[in-house]
Design a protein around this motif. Sequence first.
Motif, PDB file in Angstrom:
ATOM      1  N   LYS A 134       0.765  -1.231   0.008  1.00  0.00           N
ATOM      2  CA  LYS A 134       0.111   0.010   0.281  1.00  0.00           C
ATOM      3  C   LYS A 134       0.930   1.170  -0.049  1.00  0.00           C
ATOM      4  N   ALA A 179       1.117   4.284  -2.675  1.00  0.00           N
ATOM      5  CA  ALA A 179       1.124   5.786  -2.538  1.00  0.00           C
ATOM      6  C   ALA A 179       2.522   6.562  -2.819  1.00  0.00           C
ATOM      7  N   ASP A 223      -4.893   0.135  -4.141  1.00  0.00           N
ATOM      8  CA  ASP A 223      -5.631   0.783  -3.261  1.00  0.00           C
ATOM      9  C   ASP A 223      -4.825   2.068  -2.865  1.00  0.00           C
ATOM     10  N   GLY A 224      -3.542   1.784  -2.548  1.00  0.00           N
ATOM     11  CA  GLY A 224      -2.583   2.996  -2.042  1.00  0.00           C
ATOM     12  C   GLY A 224      -2.326   3.787  -3.115  1.00  0.00           C
ATOM     13  N   ARG A 260      -4.763   4.804  -5.434  1.00  0.00           N
ATOM     14  CA  ARG A 260      -6.024   5.613  -5.499  1.00  0.00           C
ATOM     15  C   ARG A 260      -5.974   6.463  -4.472  1.00  0.00           C
ATOM     16  N   GLU A 261      -5.544   5.919  -3.238  1.00  0.00           N
ATOM     17  CA  GLU A 261      -5.525   6.738  -2.192  1.00  0.00           C
ATOM     18  C   GLU A 261      -4.715   8.189  -2.245  1.00  0.00           C
TER      19      GLU A 261
END
Length: 117
Positions: free
Chosen positions: A72, A76, A108-109, A111-112
């Motif tokens: 993750k 990011a 997910d990372g 997207r965040e």
Amino acid sequence: MNTKAIKRQNIRYRIRKKVAGTTQKPRLSVFRSNSDIYVQLIDDTNGTTLAAASSRDKDILAQKGTKSEKSKLVGAALAAKAKALGVTTCVFDRGGYLYHGRVKSVADGAREGGMQF
């Protein structure tokens, strides 16, 4: 080559027929080894890597946690590098792996971090 690797290679070819990256919308490619994960933003029209991140980077390597948690952080980190380049959208290339576990954590990372795909 063993049969598992051949199957994954065939899946990769199938995915690559459909997924291609441009300068404006690069391909987010994932490679997963047993211990680490590597991601890169690739412009397929020029054949260049725009940005890359991995769990071997010093700031991520220093973190404690599971491989999924580190994945993750890798997502990011790539999103931050992409934002610095002015790239906000990409196409996700799971590299023949199932969209589950560490591969999903990278997505997910990212997207965040502000990536859209």
